[in-house]
Scaffold this motif. Structure first.
Motif, PDB file in Angstrom:
ATOM      1  N   PRO A   1      -9.059   6.122  -3.733  1.00 38.69           N
ATOM      2  CA  PRO A   1      -8.906   4.701  -3.400  1.00 38.69           C
ATOM      3  C   PRO A   1      -7.472   4.386  -2.960  1.00 38.69           C
ATOM      4  O   PRO A   1      -6.517   4.905  -3.532  1.00 38.69           O
ATOM      5  CB  PRO A   1      -9.215   3.991  -4.724  1.00 38.69           C
ATOM      6  N   GLY A   2      -7.353   3.563  -1.937  1.00 39.73           N
ATOM      7  CA  GLY A   2      -6.032   3.129  -1.494  1.00 39.73           C
ATOM      8  C   GLY A   2      -5.366   4.056  -0.504  1.00 39.73           C
ATOM      9  O   GLY A   2      -4.266   3.785  -0.045  1.00 39.73           O
ATOM     10  N   SER A   3      -6.032   5.153  -0.171  1.00 38.67           N
ATOM     11  CA  SER A   3      -5.381   6.129   0.709  1.00 38.67           C
ATOM     12  C   SER A   3      -5.806   5.932   2.163  1.00 38.67           C
ATOM     13  O   SER A   3      -6.968   5.686   2.446  1.00 38.67           O
ATOM     14  CB  SER A   3      -5.760   7.539   0.262  1.00 38.67           C
ATOM     15  N   ILE A   4      -4.843   6.064   3.095  1.00 42.79           N
ATOM     16  CA  ILE A   4      -5.199   6.216   4.507  1.00 42.79           C
ATOM     17  C   ILE A   4      -4.701   7.566   4.997  1.00 42.79           C
ATOM     18  O   ILE A   4      -4.721   7.851   6.185  1.00 42.79           O
ATOM     19  CB  ILE A   4      -4.607   5.112   5.413  1.00 42.79           C
ATOM     20  N   HIS A   5      -4.236   8.380   4.084  1.00 43.52           N
ATOM     21  CA  HIS A   5      -3.491   9.566   4.500  1.00 43.52           C
ATOM     22  C   HIS A   5      -3.715  10.656   3.479  1.00 43.52           C
ATOM     23  O   HIS A   5      -3.331  10.512   2.327  1.00 43.52           O
ATOM     24  CB  HIS A   5      -2.002   9.178   4.576  1.00 43.52           C
ATOM     25  N   GLU A   6      -4.323  11.743   3.903  1.00 45.55           N
ATOM     26  CA  GLU A   6      -4.623  12.807   2.940  1.00 45.55           C
ATOM     27  C   GLU A   6      -3.388  13.632   2.595  1.00 45.55           C
ATOM     28  O   GLU A   6      -3.261  14.121   1.486  1.00 45.55           O
ATOM     29  CB  GLU A   6      -5.754  13.681   3.506  1.00 45.55           C
ATOM     30  N   GLY A   7      -2.476  13.791   3.568  1.00 39.93           N
ATOM     31  CA  GLY A   7      -1.274  14.562   3.287  1.00 39.93           C
ATOM     32  C   GLY A   7      -1.521  16.045   3.130  1.00 39.93           C
ATOM     33  O   GLY A   7      -0.689  16.761   2.596  1.00 39.93           O
ATOM     34  N   GLY A   8      -2.669  16.517   3.584  1.00 36.65           N
ATOM     35  CA  GLY A   8      -2.946  17.950   3.506  1.00 36.65           C
ATOM     36  C   GLY A   8      -2.066  18.695   4.478  1.00 36.65           C
ATOM     37  O   GLY A   8      -1.348  19.620   4.116  1.00 36.65           O
ATOM     38  N   GLU A   9      -2.105  18.272   5.737  1.00 34.78           N
ATOM     39  CA  GLU A   9      -1.188  18.824   6.723  1.00 34.78           C
ATOM     40  C   GLU A   9       0.058  17.953   6.693  1.00 34.78           C
ATOM     41  O   GLU A   9      -0.009  16.750   6.955  1.00 34.78           O
ATOM     42  CB  GLU A   9      -1.849  18.795   8.106  1.00 34.78           C
ATOM     43  N   LEU A  10       1.182  18.568   6.369  1.00 31.51           N
ATOM     44  CA  LEU A  10       2.397  17.794   6.143  1.00 31.51           C
ATOM     45  C   LEU A  10       3.018  17.322   7.450  1.00 31.51           C
ATOM     46  O   LEU A  10       2.920  17.997   8.477  1.00 31.51           O
ATOM     47  CB  LEU A  10       3.405  18.657   5.380  1.00 31.51           C
TER      48      LEU A  10
ATOM     49  N   TYR B   1       3.025  13.807   8.654  1.00 32.23           N
ATOM     50  CA  TYR B   1       2.567  12.585   9.321  1.00 32.23           C
ATOM     51  C   TYR B   1       2.656  11.326   8.452  1.00 32.23           C
ATOM     52  O   TYR B   1       2.171  10.269   8.849  1.00 32.23           O
ATOM     53  CB  TYR B   1       1.117  12.764   9.806  1.00 32.23           C
ATOM     54  N   SER B   2       3.275  11.433   7.276  1.00 36.36           N
ATOM     55  CA  SER B   2       3.256  10.288   6.367  1.00 36.36           C
ATOM     56  C   SER B   2       3.999   9.095   6.963  1.00 36.36           C
ATOM     57  O   SER B   2       3.464   7.983   7.033  1.00 36.36           O
ATOM     58  CB  SER B   2       3.869  10.673   5.015  1.00 36.36           C
ATOM     59  N   LEU B   3       5.222   9.331   7.408  1.00 39.28           N
ATOM     60  CA  LEU B   3       6.048   8.189   7.815  1.00 39.28           C
ATOM     61  C   LEU B   3       5.487   7.527   9.071  1.00 39.28           C
ATOM     62  O   LEU B   3       5.507   6.295   9.204  1.00 39.28           O
ATOM     63  CB  LEU B   3       7.490   8.668   8.030  1.00 39.28           C
ATOM     64  N   VAL B   4       4.957   8.319   9.970  1.00 41.49           N
ATOM     65  CA  VAL B   4       4.410   7.734  11.199  1.00 41.49           C
ATOM     66  C   VAL B   4       3.154   6.923  10.881  1.00 41.49           C
ATOM     67  O   VAL B   4       2.925   5.852  11.453  1.00 41.49           O
ATOM     68  CB  VAL B   4       4.182   8.827  12.273  1.00 41.49           C
ATOM     69  N   HIS B   5       2.352   7.387   9.942  1.00 42.71           N
ATOM     70  CA  HIS B   5       1.185   6.600   9.524  1.00 42.71           C
ATOM     71  C   HIS B   5       1.623   5.289   8.867  1.00 42.71           C
ATOM     72  O   HIS B   5       1.011   4.237   9.075  1.00 42.71           O
ATOM     73  CB  HIS B   5       0.326   7.398   8.529  1.00 42.71           C
ATOM     74  N   ALA B   6       2.677   5.390   8.069  1.00 40.97           N
ATOM     75  CA  ALA B   6       3.150   4.191   7.375  1.00 40.97           C
ATOM     76  C   ALA B   6       3.569   3.125   8.387  1.00 40.97           C
ATOM     77  O   ALA B   6       3.228   1.938   8.248  1.00 40.97           O
ATOM     78  CB  ALA B   6       4.312   4.551   6.450  1.00 40.97           C
ATOM     79  N   TYR B   7       4.293   3.535   9.411  1.00 38.32           N
ATOM     80  CA  TYR B   7       4.721   2.561  10.423  1.00 38.32           C
ATOM     81  C   TYR B   7       3.524   2.005  11.186  1.00 38.32           C
ATOM     82  O   TYR B   7       3.461   0.809  11.473  1.00 38.32           O
ATOM     83  CB  TYR B   7       5.757   3.175  11.371  1.00 38.32           C
TER      84      TYR B   7
ATOM     85  N   MET C   1       0.850  -1.191   0.000  1.00 40.28           N
ATOM     86  CA  MET C   1       0.000   0.000   0.000  1.00 40.28           C
ATOM     87  C   MET C   1       0.888   1.244   0.000  1.00 40.28           C
ATOM     88  O   MET C   1       2.075   1.164   0.308  1.00 40.28           O
ATOM     89  CB  MET C   1      -0.950   0.023   1.196  1.00 40.28           C
ATOM     90  N   TYR C   2       0.280   2.349  -0.381  1.00 40.16           N
ATOM     91  CA  TYR C   2       1.049   3.582  -0.456  1.00 40.16           C
ATOM     92  C   TYR C   2       0.603   4.560   0.641  1.00 40.16           C
ATOM     93  O   TYR C   2      -0.544   4.518   1.095  1.00 40.16           O
ATOM     94  CB  TYR C   2       0.882   4.251  -1.824  1.00 40.16           C
ATOM     95  N   VAL C   3       1.538   5.406   1.064  1.00 44.75           N
ATOM     96  CA  VAL C   3       1.219   6.578   1.886  1.00 44.75           C
ATOM     97  C   VAL C   3       1.963   7.748   1.244  1.00 44.75           C
ATOM     98  O   VAL C   3       3.180   7.673   1.051  1.00 44.75           O
ATOM     99  CB  VAL C   3       1.676   6.387   3.346  1.00 44.75           C
ATOM    100  N   ILE C   4       1.225   8.782   0.888  1.00 46.83           N
ATOM    101  CA  ILE C   4       1.827   9.898   0.159  1.00 46.83           C
ATOM    102  C   ILE C   4       1.941  11.104   1.081  1.00 46.83           C
ATOM    103  O   ILE C   4       0.927  11.709   1.448  1.00 46.83           O
ATOM    104  CB  ILE C   4       0.963  10.287  -1.069  1.00 46.83           C
ATOM    105  N   GLY C   5       3.152  11.468   1.455  1.00 49.79           N
ATOM    106  CA  GLY C   5       3.357  12.644   2.300  1.00 49.79           C
ATOM    107  C   GLY C   5       2.900  13.918   1.603  1.00 49.79           C
ATOM    108  O   GLY C   5       2.018  14.614   2.109  1.00 49.79           O
ATOM    109  N   PRO C   6       3.452  14.250   0.430  1.00 47.57           N
ATOM    110  CA  PRO C   6       2.995  15.450  -0.282  1.00 47.57           C
ATOM    111  C   PRO C   6       1.634  15.164  -0.917  1.00 47.57           C
ATOM    112  O   PRO C   6       1.497  14.991  -2.138  1.00 47.57           O
ATOM    113  CB  PRO C   6       4.064  15.683  -1.361  1.00 47.57           C
ATOM    114  N   GLY C   7       0.625  15.112  -0.063  1.00 46.88           N
ATOM    115  CA  GLY C   7      -0.712  14.703  -0.514  1.00 46.88           C
ATOM    116  C   GLY C   7      -1.338  15.694  -1.467  1.00 46.88           C
ATOM    117  O   GLY C   7      -2.351  15.381  -2.111  1.00 46.88           O
TER     118      GLY C   7
ATOM    119  N   CYS D   1       6.223   4.591   1.423  1.00 42.83           N
ATOM    120  CA  CYS D   1       5.872   5.898   1.979  1.00 42.83           C
ATOM    121  C   CYS D   1       6.704   6.986   1.324  1.00 42.83           C
ATOM    122  O   CYS D   1       7.926   7.014   1.458  1.00 42.83           O
ATOM    123  CB  CYS D   1       6.118   5.888   3.483  1.00 42.83           C
ATOM    124  N   ILE D   2       6.027   7.866   0.619  1.00 38.26           N
ATOM    125  CA  ILE D   2       6.735   8.963  -0.044  1.00 38.26           C
ATOM    126  C   ILE D   2       6.728  10.181   0.885  1.00 38.26           C
ATOM    127  O   ILE D   2       5.669  10.651   1.292  1.00 38.26           O
ATOM    128  CB  ILE D   2       6.076   9.283  -1.397  1.00 38.26           C
ATOM    129  N   VAL D   3       7.924  10.634   1.211  1.00 40.17           N
ATOM    130  CA  VAL D   3       8.083  11.742   2.156  1.00 40.17           C
ATOM    131  C   VAL D   3       8.550  12.962   1.371  1.00 40.17           C
ATOM    132  O   VAL D   3       9.546  12.885   0.642  1.00 40.17           O
ATOM    133  CB  VAL D   3       9.153  11.367   3.208  1.00 40.17           C
TER     134      VAL D   3
END
Ligand SMILES: Cc1ncc(C[n+]2csc(CCOP(=O)(O)OP(=O)(O)O)c2C)c(N)n1
Ligand SMILES: [Mg+2]
Length: 795
Positions: A146-155, A157-163, A88-94, A176-178
């Motif tokens: 689809p596939g997102s658990i992370h909006e990345g609007g407020e920068l 939190y990507s890596l912590v969500h990924a873990y 799965m993906y988590v996109i920091g720069p949402g 996880c893209i930071v």
């Protein structure tokens, strides 16, 4: 599981030229669809020259980060296809939302979830039009994606969500893209340390990808402007093995990326194999990737003579004056045509079959990964009967108990009951024992993959209590854990939970929005225990006194938040059981850890918590017709209110007093404002019109007024609470400083009951004497008056 044969890989591990051409076509398609979303409302395949009529009136979105995201999605897709990975993906720069919409559209998931966005020309037109359009879809990787658990609007939190997503998910890989700008935030900086808590044998893998495109909105990024060796040292210092991929020539970059990703995923597989083949679990240096590519890659190189690609100017909409400058429109058309849409889509707008091959199939598509729609996977917690943990009440208030310690025993029961499911974790910023719920650690230990020394206690690579001195990490891990379908509990000092105010905002928004998205299934609630409360900061003083998180949460949607202040251990057990069973809420429980009197028998506690607010007959003498209501909410205010009742009984024996206690703060609101709100009739039965109420509240007093301003009799509601007076002093002096002490509450009652007008002067004098006596005693003895310290309720 491997879906495409190795034909893509030529001898020596290099991709064949045909494979690269196909992959590049897919990337061009994703980039084309991304630009189309930002600019167009018509002419989706550029069948005719672009005109202003084809262009949206408002150009909203972010281009700069998007081509890099698309590049990574493409290459991750190849890995998924070749290796059958559960990724799965988590996109920091949402803000690169168009890229994720484009990719999930190309892989087919988008149309499966949103059938009106068909896989044809009309579908592409709707896909373009809906983006950043009123009542369309948001510009970020929002819950709708689809596939997102992370909006990345407020920068940040990507890596912590990924873990959080990877814990207890051994088969999952979280890419996880930071953002390189995002990396400058505090939460992201500390998130790198999550690797000291990830067990390669029992958890999944996180692949951090630092998207080093050099710029943020208006500036270069720090990490892009330090020597590359320093950046790699930084990553090594955080315990990672950095891999760097740099370039801007697409074909060469595809080839290099494929080789590098192969190496990285081989490395991840080797780490997991070593740990899972029965070796001693050790903390490995997990690989991480630094991708150094231009911001706005493949976009306009110059606009109005100024460089755009590879500068901060590429961040949002590089050509924004289409209406004023005809050359901008022409440049946009050239840019879009540079992706050669006619090679990517047929005349009907269907993605060409050979291009489509670059995507994985079925459940392997990242847009379809079930972990990213955690409610689909959610198993209910096994909960032991909370009644079995009840405190026996003989004489009410006769014995002191640490309420949170009782809760700790229950949580230990919960932990044990779910060991096999491995879907419950407890999080805390080094305060689990301090908040006296330490029993939960027994038997399972605290997660720890770093070094241990003989002096350490209860640390374990398989520990299920997570302690790290970062409220950001606790909050973010828990969010990631919940969003992927598990359960959790976060205990924190009351004053410092504010550190995550902003993260809670974002989670509350996520819950509010997903509640309204039918394909998103409800997840477990985010449960907080706040202890070490404002009134009992004997060790710490003013810096540790702030009950304002209640106010903060109260601003959120009524459909999302619940706030409980159980006055004793049995009500705490009942509330905690309820919260652990609930779905899709943020539950706040505020409960003290200090020894305190206990009031309600278990069955009474359950009944009280069920209504959320009620009279305590055993403490009242109003005969159904009170002259004053002594209301209380929170454990210390409840004790002070009851002590005030006893003082009043001595001074005004015939005064008809009703005691009312509030557990569920939301019950104070009208029903129109909150589903827990008490009906006006029921409220009036407890707080009768024309009868004054003296309300002792745990938090800032104005909140109670805010909740009740539309209730009858609001004029006669007089609230005492914390008014920012504090220091390191005795528990009772804290109450005195904030005028919520028993003497003040008793005086308030006398002042507000009209029949007692003649007694007010005498009572005022009495009050002053008591307070003076208290002050002198505390100053002299460093402790509270014996009559206060040893006070007991006498019914
Ligand atoms: C916490 C936070 N602060 C500020 C912003 C405003 N903002 C949006 S994008 C951005 C720059 C992001 O830069 P980077 O992480 O490098 O992403 P990219 O270059 O890939 O767009 C900023 C400052 C934000 N979204 N979140
Ligand atoms: Mg950047």
């Amino acid at each position: 599981m491997i879906e495409t044969a190795t034909s893509e890989r030529a001898i020596g591990g290099r991709l064949s030229p045909e494979a690269i051409v196909k992959m590049d076509a897919y990337w061009r398609a994703a980039n084309y669809l991304s630009v189309g979303q930002i600019y167009l409302k018509d002419n989706p395949l550029l069948e005719r020259p672009l005109t202003l009529d084809d262009v949206k009136p408002r150009l909203l979105g972010h281009w700069g980060t998007t081509p890099g995201l698309n590049f990574l999605y493409l290459h991750l897709n190849r890995l998924i296809r070749e290796r059958g990975l559960n990724m799965m993906y988590v996109i920091g720069p949402g803000h690169g939302g168009p890229g994720l919409v484009a990719n999930t559209y190309l892989e087919g998931t988008y149309s499966e979830i949103y059938p009106h966005i068909e896989q044809n020309k009309d579908g592409i037109k709707r896909l373009f039009r809906q983006f950043s359009w009123p009542y369309g879809v948001p510009s970020h990787v929002a819950p709708e994606t689809p596939g997102s658990i992370h909006e990345g609007g407020e920068l940040g939190y990507s890596l912590v969500h990924a873990y959080g997503a990877a814990f207890d998910n051994p088969s999952l890989i979280v890419a996880c893209i930071v953002g390189d700008g995002e990396s400058e935030t505090g939460p992201l900086a500390t998130s790198w340390h999550s690797n000291k808590f990830l067990n390669p044998a029992t958890d999944g893998a996180v692949l951090p990808i630092l998207h080093l495109n050099g710029y943020k909105i208006a500036n270069p990024t720090v990490l892009a402007r330090i020597p590359h060796s320093e950046l790699e040292e930084l990553m090594r210092g955080y315990g990672y093995e950095p891999y760097t991929l740099e370039g801007d020539e697409p074909m060469e970059m595809h080839q290099k990326a494929a080789a590098m990703f192969d190496k990285i995923f081989d490395r991840i597989a080797a780490i997991q194999k070593a740990a899972r083949d029965g070796g001693k679990p050790e903390r490995p240096a997990w690989p991480m990737l630094i991708l150094r590519t231009p911001k706005g890659w493949t976009g306009p190189k110059f606009v109005d003579g100024k460089p755009v690609e590879n500068t901060w100017r590429a961040h949002q909409v590089p050509l924004s004056e289409l209406r004023e400058k005809p050359e901008h429109l022409q440049q946009l058309e050239e840019w879009m045509r540079s992706y050669k849409p006619e090679e990517l889509f047929d005349a009907g707008g269907h993605l060409r079959a050979d291009v489509a091959e670059a995507a994985p199939k079925g459940r392997l598509r990242m847009g379809m990964n079930a972990h990213a729609n955690g409610g689909l996977l959610l198993q209910p917690l096994q909960l032991p009967g909370f009644r079995d943990f009840a405190v026996k009440i003989g004489e009410r208030g006769a014995e002191d108990v640490e309420s949170t310690r009782v809760l700790g025993r229950f949580l230990h029961g919960v932990m044990q009951a779910n060991l096999e499911q491995k879907n419950f974790r407890v999080f805390g910023p080094d305060e689990t024992a301090s908040n006296r719920i330490g029993d939960v650690i027994t038997g399972t230990g605290k997660t720890w993959m770093a070094e241990t020394l003989p002096v350490d206690e209860q640390l374990s690579p398989t520990g299920r209590v997570m302690e790290v001195l970062s409220e950001h990490l606790c909050q973010g891990w828990l969010e990631g854990y919940l969003l992927t379908g598990r359960h959790g509990f976060f205990s924190c000092y009351e004053a410092f939970i504010h550190i995550v105010d902003s993260m809670v905002n974002q989670h509350a928004k996520w819950l509010k929005t997903t509640r309204e998205i039918p394909w998103r299934k409800p997840i477990a609630s985010l449960n907080y225990l706040l202890s070490s409360l404002v009134w009992r900061q004997d060790h710490n003083g003013f810096s540790h006194q702030d009950p304002g998180f209640i106010d903060h949460l109260m601003n959120k949607k009524a459909s999302v938040v619940r706030i409980y202040l159980p006055p004793d251990a049995n009500t705490l057990l009942s509330v905690a059981d309820h919260c652990l069973r609930s779905r899709h809420y943020i539950n706040l429980i505020v409960a003290g850890k200090q020894p305190a009197p206990q009031w309600l028998r278990m069955e009474e506690a359950i009944a009280h918590c069920t209504t959320g607010l009620g009279t305590w007959e055993w403490a009242s003498n109003d005969g159904g017709n009170p002259e004053v209501v002594m209301a209380c909410c929170g454990d210390v205010p409840t004790m002070e209110a009851l002590a005030a009742v006893m003082l009043l009984r001595e001074r005004v024996p015939d005064l008809r007093i009703r005691v009312a206690n509030v557990v569920d703060l939301m019950a104070m609101q009208p029903q129109s404002e909150h589903p827990h709100g008490l009906a006006d009739d029921d409220y009036d039965r407890i707080f009768p019109p024309n009868v004054p109420t003296i309300f002792a509240f745990h938090g800032y007093p104005w909140l109670i007024h805010r909740l009740t301003y539309r209730r009858h009799n609001h004029d006669q509601l007089h609230v005492r609470g914390y008014k920012e007076e504090g220091t390191t002093t005795t528990p009772f002096d804290m109450c005195v400083l904030n005028n919520i002490d028993r003497f003040q509450l008793a005086l308030d009652a006398i002042r507000r009951v009209p029949r007692l007008a003649a007694q007010v002067d005498v009572a005022q004098q009495w009050y002053s004497e008591q307070i003076q006596r208290h002050k002198l005693y505390v100053a002299e003895n460093g402790d509270d008056l014996p009559e206060v310290k040893e006070w007991r309720w006498k019914g």
